[in-house]
Design a protein around this motif. Structure first.
Motif, PDB file in Angstrom:
ATOM      1  N   CYS A 147       2.742   6.729   2.163  1.00 44.04           N
ATOM      2  CA  CYS A 147       2.366   7.849   2.506  1.00 44.04           C
ATOM      3  C   CYS A 147       0.965   7.848   3.372  1.00 44.04           C
ATOM      4  O   CYS A 147       0.714   8.414   4.324  1.00 44.04           O
ATOM      5  CB  CYS A 147       2.481   9.166   1.573  1.00 44.04           C
ATOM      6  N   ILE A 148       0.185   7.124   2.435  1.00 47.10           N
ATOM      7  CA  ILE A 148      -1.346   6.655   3.050  1.00 47.10           C
ATOM      8  C   ILE A 148      -1.057   6.166   4.321  1.00 47.10           C
ATOM      9  O   ILE A 148      -1.811   6.282   5.286  1.00 47.10           O
ATOM     10  CB  ILE A 148      -2.206   6.323   1.935  1.00 47.10           C
ATOM     11  N   GLU A 149      -0.197   5.033   4.384  1.00 40.14           N
ATOM     12  CA  GLU A 149      -0.005   4.348   5.490  1.00 40.14           C
ATOM     13  C   GLU A 149       0.335   5.039   6.609  1.00 40.14           C
ATOM     14  O   GLU A 149       0.044   4.859   7.813  1.00 40.14           O
ATOM     15  CB  GLU A 149       0.819   3.173   5.211  1.00 40.14           C
ATOM     16  N   CYS A 150       1.207   6.089   6.509  1.00 35.10           N
ATOM     17  CA  CYS A 150       1.646   6.890   7.501  1.00 35.10           C
ATOM     18  C   CYS A 150       0.574   7.835   8.062  1.00 35.10           C
ATOM     19  O   CYS A 150       0.476   7.762   9.231  1.00 35.10           O
ATOM     20  CB  CYS A 150       2.786   7.864   6.955  1.00 35.10           C
ATOM     21  N   GLU A 151       0.022   8.421   7.220  1.00 30.25           N
ATOM     22  CA  GLU A 151      -1.455   9.061   7.574  1.00 30.25           C
ATOM     23  C   GLU A 151      -2.103   8.264   8.504  1.00 30.25           C
ATOM     24  O   GLU A 151      -2.643   8.663   9.669  1.00 30.25           O
ATOM     25  CB  GLU A 151      -2.192   9.753   6.558  1.00 30.25           C
ATOM     26  N   ARG A 152      -2.376   6.878   8.018  1.00 33.46           N
ATOM     27  CA  ARG A 152      -3.240   6.016   8.897  1.00 33.46           C
ATOM     28  C   ARG A 152      -2.865   5.619  10.200  1.00 33.46           C
ATOM     29  O   ARG A 152      -3.386   5.617  11.119  1.00 33.46           O
ATOM     30  CB  ARG A 152      -3.572   4.786   8.090  1.00 33.46           C
ATOM     31  N   TYR A 173       0.820  -1.219  -0.039  1.00 33.15           N
ATOM     32  CA  TYR A 173      -0.086   0.037   0.120  1.00 33.15           C
ATOM     33  C   TYR A 173       0.913   1.264   0.086  1.00 33.15           C
ATOM     34  O   TYR A 173       1.821   1.137   0.338  1.00 33.15           O
ATOM     35  CB  TYR A 173      -0.869  -0.077   1.027  1.00 33.15           C
ATOM     36  N   ASP A 174       0.188   2.411  -0.483  1.00 34.47           N
ATOM     37  CA  ASP A 174       1.034   3.498  -0.496  1.00 34.47           C
ATOM     38  C   ASP A 174       1.604   3.838   0.690  1.00 34.47           C
ATOM     39  O   ASP A 174       0.828   3.953   1.798  1.00 34.47           O
ATOM     40  CB  ASP A 174       0.031   4.826  -1.055  1.00 34.47           C
TER      41      ASP A 174
END
Length: 124
Positions: A103-108, A100-101
């Motif tokens: 950056c999206i995982e960091c946000e999550r 998974y992306d």
């Protein structure tokens, strides 16, 4: 192969995941399947010498993890519990292993840790 398995949308997606794995698009795959397709999936993965493990679920379903052994070794350490019981760190690791992306995982991860922090403050 029975016509029921051959026509199944789940099996078509499964076969596509194998294709993507073998082409290097993914290092690890997680797929939820109906239990009735498990034997077919195992035979297919074994015949292609792809590492895998199975997580039993309820209602006749399973989670099938497959891919590179080193990725599966990590996922296997915490894939013994339901996803909603994962720590934010485990959730982050699984998401990145699945490609998974980042950056999206960091946000999550930040959202999950903030929620966790709010819950702890409410308890105190």
């Amino acid at each position: 192969m029975s016509s029921e398995i051959m026509l199944s949308g789940q099996i078509r997606v499964f076969l596509n995941h194998i294709y993507e794995y073998k082409k290097g698009v993914r290092n690890m795959v997680l797929m939820t399947l109906n239990q009735k397709y498990l034997q077919y999936a195992i035979q297919r993965l074994e015949s292609q010498k792809i590492h895998f493990f199975v997580q039993e679920l309820s209602n006749g379903r399973i989670n099938l993890f497959f891919g590179k052994k080193v990725c599966l070794d990590v996922a296997r350490k915490f894939a013994v519990k339901p996803f909603n019981r994962y720590t934010p760190e485990e959730d982050f690791i699984l998401g990145t292993l699945l490609g998974y992306d980042v950056c999206i995982e960091c946000e999550r991860y930040c959202e999950l840790t903030e929620k966790q922090s709010e819950k702890q403050k409410a308890i105190v």
